[in-house]
Design an enzyme around this catalytic site. Structure first.
Site, PDB file in Angstrom:
ATOM      1  N   HIS A 261     -16.113   1.171  48.465  1.00 43.52           N
ATOM      2  CA  HIS A 261     -16.732   2.087  49.432  1.00 43.52           C
ATOM      3  C   HIS A 261     -16.681   3.503  48.867  1.00 43.52           C
ATOM      4  O   HIS A 261     -15.734   3.870  48.187  1.00 43.52           O
ATOM      5  CB  HIS A 261     -15.965   2.042  50.764  1.00 43.52           C
ATOM      6  CG  HIS A 261     -16.755   2.567  51.903  1.00 43.52           C
ATOM      7  ND1 HIS A 261     -16.830   3.902  52.196  1.00 43.52           N
ATOM      8  CD2 HIS A 261     -17.544   1.939  52.802  1.00 43.52           C
ATOM      9  CE1 HIS A 261     -17.608   4.065  53.248  1.00 43.52           C
ATOM     10  NE2 HIS A 261     -18.064   2.895  53.631  1.00 43.52           N
ATOM     11  N   ASP A 315     -18.523  -5.179  55.332  1.00 43.34           N
ATOM     12  CA  ASP A 315     -19.400  -6.339  55.146  1.00 43.34           C
ATOM     13  C   ASP A 315     -18.672  -7.601  54.735  1.00 43.34           C
ATOM     14  O   ASP A 315     -19.278  -8.674  54.705  1.00 43.34           O
ATOM     15  CB  ASP A 315     -20.464  -5.996  54.095  1.00 43.34           C
ATOM     16  CG  ASP A 315     -21.446  -4.979  54.633  1.00 43.34           C
ATOM     17  OD1 ASP A 315     -21.579  -3.904  54.037  1.00 43.34           O
ATOM     18  OD2 ASP A 315     -22.035  -5.248  55.700  1.00 43.34           O
TER      19      ASP A 315
HETATM   20  C1  SDX Z   1     -21.787  -0.213  53.626  1.00 46.82           C
HETATM   21  O1  SDX Z   1     -21.488   4.687  53.178  1.00 46.82           O
HETATM   22  C2  SDX Z   1     -21.131   3.941  54.193  1.00 46.82           C
HETATM   23  O2  SDX Z   1     -20.422   4.360  55.062  1.00 46.82           O
HETATM   24  C3  SDX Z   1     -21.694   2.540  54.144  1.00 46.82           C
HETATM   25  C4  SDX Z   1     -21.170   1.607  55.244  1.00 46.82           C
HETATM   26  C5  SDX Z   1     -21.628   2.021  56.627  1.00 46.82           C
HETATM   27  O3  SDX Z   1     -21.016   1.645  57.610  1.00 46.82           O
HETATM   28  O4  SDX Z   1     -22.748   2.624  56.704  1.00 46.82           O
HETATM   29  O5  SDX Z   1     -19.749   1.543  55.205  1.00 46.82           O
HETATM   30  C6  SDX Z   1     -21.734   0.186  55.061  1.00 46.82           C
HETATM   31  O6  SDX Z   1     -22.786   0.033  52.987  1.00 46.82           O
HETATM   32  C7  SDX Z   1     -20.557  -0.818  52.999  1.00 46.82           C
HETATM   33  C8  SDX Z   1     -20.748  -1.087  51.487  1.00 46.82           C
HETATM   34  C9  SDX Z   1     -21.535  -2.406  51.319  1.00 46.82           C
HETATM   35  N1  SDX Z   1     -21.889  -2.580  49.931  1.00 46.82           N
HETATM   36  C10 SDX Z   1     -21.278  -3.496  49.136  1.00 46.82           C
HETATM   37  O7  SDX Z   1     -20.327  -4.193  49.516  1.00 46.82           O
HETATM   38  C11 SDX Z   1     -21.846  -3.600  47.748  1.00 46.82           C
HETATM   39  C12 SDX Z   1     -20.715  -3.584  46.731  1.00 46.82           C
HETATM   40  N2  SDX Z   1     -20.091  -2.238  46.755  1.00 46.82           N
HETATM   41  C13 SDX Z   1     -20.458  -1.346  45.657  1.00 46.82           C
HETATM   42  O8  SDX Z   1     -21.823  -1.414  45.283  1.00 46.82           O
HETATM   43  C14 SDX Z   1     -19.904   0.069  45.853  1.00 46.82           C
HETATM   44  O9  SDX Z   1     -18.568  -0.060  46.135  1.00 46.82           O
HETATM   45  C15 SDX Z   1     -20.532   0.997  46.873  1.00 46.82           C
HETATM   46  C16 SDX Z   1     -21.999   1.095  46.720  1.00 46.82           C
HETATM   47  C17 SDX Z   1     -20.187   0.569  48.247  1.00 46.82           C
HETATM   48  C18 SDX Z   1     -19.910   2.374  46.637  1.00 46.82           C
HETATM   49  O10 SDX Z   1     -20.363   2.782  45.405  1.00 46.82           O
HETATM   50  P1  SDX Z   1     -19.899   4.174  44.732  1.00 46.82           P
HETATM   51  O11 SDX Z   1     -19.071   4.973  45.667  1.00 46.82           O
HETATM   52  O12 SDX Z   1     -21.133   4.799  44.173  1.00 46.82           O
HETATM   53  O13 SDX Z   1     -18.941   3.693  43.610  1.00 46.82           O
HETATM   54  P2  SDX Z   1     -19.386   3.407  42.110  1.00 46.82           P
HETATM   55  O14 SDX Z   1     -20.550   2.452  42.117  1.00 46.82           O
HETATM   56  O15 SDX Z   1     -19.563   4.712  41.421  1.00 46.82           O
HETATM   57  O16 SDX Z   1     -18.132   2.633  41.503  1.00 46.82           O
HETATM   58  C19 SDX Z   1     -16.970   3.343  41.054  1.00 46.82           C
HETATM   59  C20 SDX Z   1     -16.264   2.364  40.141  1.00 46.82           C
HETATM   60  C21 SDX Z   1     -17.193   1.772  39.081  1.00 46.82           C
HETATM   61  O17 SDX Z   1     -16.370   1.355  38.010  1.00 46.82           O
HETATM   62  P3  SDX Z   1     -16.336   2.306  36.660  1.00 46.82           P
HETATM   63  O18 SDX Z   1     -17.787   2.388  36.184  1.00 46.82           O
HETATM   64  O19 SDX Z   1     -15.791   3.640  37.154  1.00 46.82           O
HETATM   65  O20 SDX Z   1     -15.427   1.552  35.732  1.00 46.82           O
HETATM   66  O21 SDX Z   1     -15.804   1.237  40.909  1.00 46.82           O
HETATM   67  C22 SDX Z   1     -16.509   0.080  40.488  1.00 46.82           C
HETATM   68  C23 SDX Z   1     -17.733   0.527  39.726  1.00 46.82           C
HETATM   69  O22 SDX Z   1     -18.110  -0.460  38.793  1.00 46.82           O
HETATM   70  N3  SDX Z   1     -16.910  -0.629  41.731  1.00 46.82           N
HETATM   71  C24 SDX Z   1     -17.002  -1.950  41.836  1.00 46.82           C
HETATM   72  C25 SDX Z   1     -17.375  -2.202  43.156  1.00 46.82           C
HETATM   73  N4  SDX Z   1     -17.516  -1.039  43.814  1.00 46.82           N
HETATM   74  C26 SDX Z   1     -17.217  -0.070  42.910  1.00 46.82           C
HETATM   75  N5  SDX Z   1     -16.803  -2.943  40.917  1.00 46.82           N
HETATM   76  C27 SDX Z   1     -17.004  -4.188  41.368  1.00 46.82           C
HETATM   77  N6  SDX Z   1     -17.365  -4.517  42.624  1.00 46.82           N
HETATM   78  C28 SDX Z   1     -17.561  -3.549  43.544  1.00 46.82           C
HETATM   79  N7  SDX Z   1     -17.891  -3.877  44.779  1.00 46.82           N
END
Ligand code: SDX
Length: 378
Positions: A261, A315
């Site tokens: 998140h 989720d």
């Molecule tokens: C919702 O914003 C909100 O409030 C949203 C929400 C709401 O109520 O409206 O809470 C609802 O959208 C919840 C999130 C649902 N999405 C998912 O479950 C999809 C999987 N999650 C990721 O795509 C991610 O965690 C996000 C999109 C939720 C957040 O992305 P960020 O903040 O842009 O983080 P990032 O992509 O920059 O990741 C930072 C690091 C990376 O690693 P490095 O490149 O630094 O080594 O963390 C890793 C990412 O690869 N990472 C993950 C991960 N989430 C972050 N690695 C594997 N699996 C994941 N889920």
């Protein structure tokens, strides 16, 4: 590496001043208008929370009665609206159907001008009241079933389950769905709420604002994750397969759906409550084998990525609740949209009280001063 001015995804950049909801990502706290999500989930209901989000205060008994009555009065769909939904391709995704039918609903409505408080408030109850009906109507039509008209004796959650099946829902099922709607109703400046504020800031009508926000919520990184979680889990044959599944996903730089998140760096408080609701349903309706895989998956992901602040988000467990309620997997995100509509409209109303059109800058990294070359000289 981002240049100093550029903040990818506007991470942490305030886009508005708001008093609607508050998150503490380190402590895992969420509150609507100052009331904790735990207390609202336990003591309130979705219709009361919707009014709280929009108007800012817990309603008096009369205000609550009036708002609930208005929602019921605004559930109706004309024959022409039902024809619009019937005409949508049944093999299309329910979120696309919802976006299309919300835009069409606005075309039939006169309450489109935010400057007129009466039209603004009429649009708010029309949209909140009609959203569940649009979702249920498409579900019935694509299943080859007749539309089931809303039942005015039922509240939003119970009526949605009624319109899906034509059976009065089990009280526990209705209550569990009502709590799930509370949990999804608002969440500060998430992508779809930001979309709502951006589109609203151009003075577009509220139906267009909500249709735009539905589009944003469709994405698998946002609302679409809840559907992907169940589909991911279905590919894992048992708890012993979980480490390999995680390894495989991470090895390809893939994301684990339902984890991570932008704000929460601990387990999403909504995931905690939804996990409890899932277990409550399991006791009454029987355990889901995939749940054990999910619990093992949480352990595995947190052991590997917890140090990066990656924990289950809203989720991850919501799908267990919805599938136990007999809701098709691709209707999970539309349910998220039904709930979040109250938050989107609360933010739209707040934005329009002191509006300035969103127009951010950019960091330009392109060319300058190039001269046109005729095509026969390229
Ligand atoms: C919702 O914003 C909100 O409030 C949203 C929400 C709401 O109520 O409206 O809470 C609802 O959208 C919840 C999130 C649902 N999405 C998912 O479950 C999809 C999987 N999650 C990721 O795509 C991610 O965690 C996000 C999109 C939720 C957040 O992305 P960020 O903040 O842009 O983080 P990032 O992509 O920059 O990741 C930072 C690091 C990376 O690693 P490095 O490149 O630094 O080594 O963390 C890793 C990412 O690869 N990472 C993950 C991960 N989430 C972050 N690695 C594997 N699996 C994941 N889920």
């Amino acid at each position: 590496m981002a240049t100093p001015e550029l903040v990818p995804g506007l991470a942490g950049i305030p886009a508005a001043e708001s008093s609607i909801s508050y998150i503490d990502g380190q402590k895992g706290l969420l509150a609507y208008r100052g009331y904790s999500i735990e207390e609202l989930a336990e003591k309130s209901n979705f219709e009361e929370v919707s009014r709280l989000l929009v108007h800012g205060e817990l309603p008096t008994p009369e205000e609550h009665e009036r708002f609930s009555a208005l929602l019921r009065e605004n559930r109706g769909l004309s024959e022409r609206m039902l024809d619009v939904i019937r005409a949508l391709p049944g093999n299309g995704h329910p979120m696309d159907a919802l976006q299309a039918s919300m835009a069409a609903l606005g075309m039939f409505s006169r309450a489109r001008d935010y400057r007129d408080p009466a039209q603004r408030d009429e649009a708010i109850v029309r949209i909140i009241g009609a959203m569940p009906v649009l979702v249920a109507a498409f579900e019935r039509f694509r299943s080859g079933e007749d539309f089931i008209p809303p039942d005015p004796s039922l509240d939003t959650a119970a009526n949605f389950l009624w319109m899906l099946t034509g059976e009065k829902p089990d009280p526990l099922a209705a209550r569990v769905l009502d709590v799930a709607l509370i949990l999804h109703a608002d969440h500060t400046m998430n992508a779809s709420t930001f979309t709502a504020r951006v589109v609203g800031s151009t003075e577009a009508d509220p139906f267009t604002v909500v249709a735009s926000a539905v589009g944003s919520l469709t994405g698998p990184l946002h609302g679409g994750a809840n559907e992907r979680v169940l589909r991911d889990l279905e590919t894992v044959s048992g708890v012993e397969e979980v480490p390999d599944f995680v390894e495989g996903r991470l090895a390809t730089k893939g994301k684990l759906m339902g984890f991570g998140h932008r704000v929460y760096k601990v387990k999403d408080p909504r995931a905690v409550i939804l996990q409890g609701l899932a277990r409550e349903l399991f006791e009454k309706l029987g355990r889901t084998p995939l749940y054990d895989v999910a619990v093992r998956l949480e352990e595995e992901v947190v052991s590997r990525l917890g140090h990066k602040g990656i924990h289950p988000n809203v989720d991850f467990y919501s799908g267990f609740v919805y599938s136990k309620l007999g809701i098709p997997v691709d209707d999970f995100t539309p349910i998220f949209a039904i709930a979040r509509t109250s938050g989107w409209l609360a933010h739209w109303r707040e934005q329009m009280q002191d509006n300035r059109i969103f127009r951010p800058g950019q960091v330009y990294s392109g060319e300058h001063g190039r001269s046109y070359v005729p095509i026969d000289q390229r």
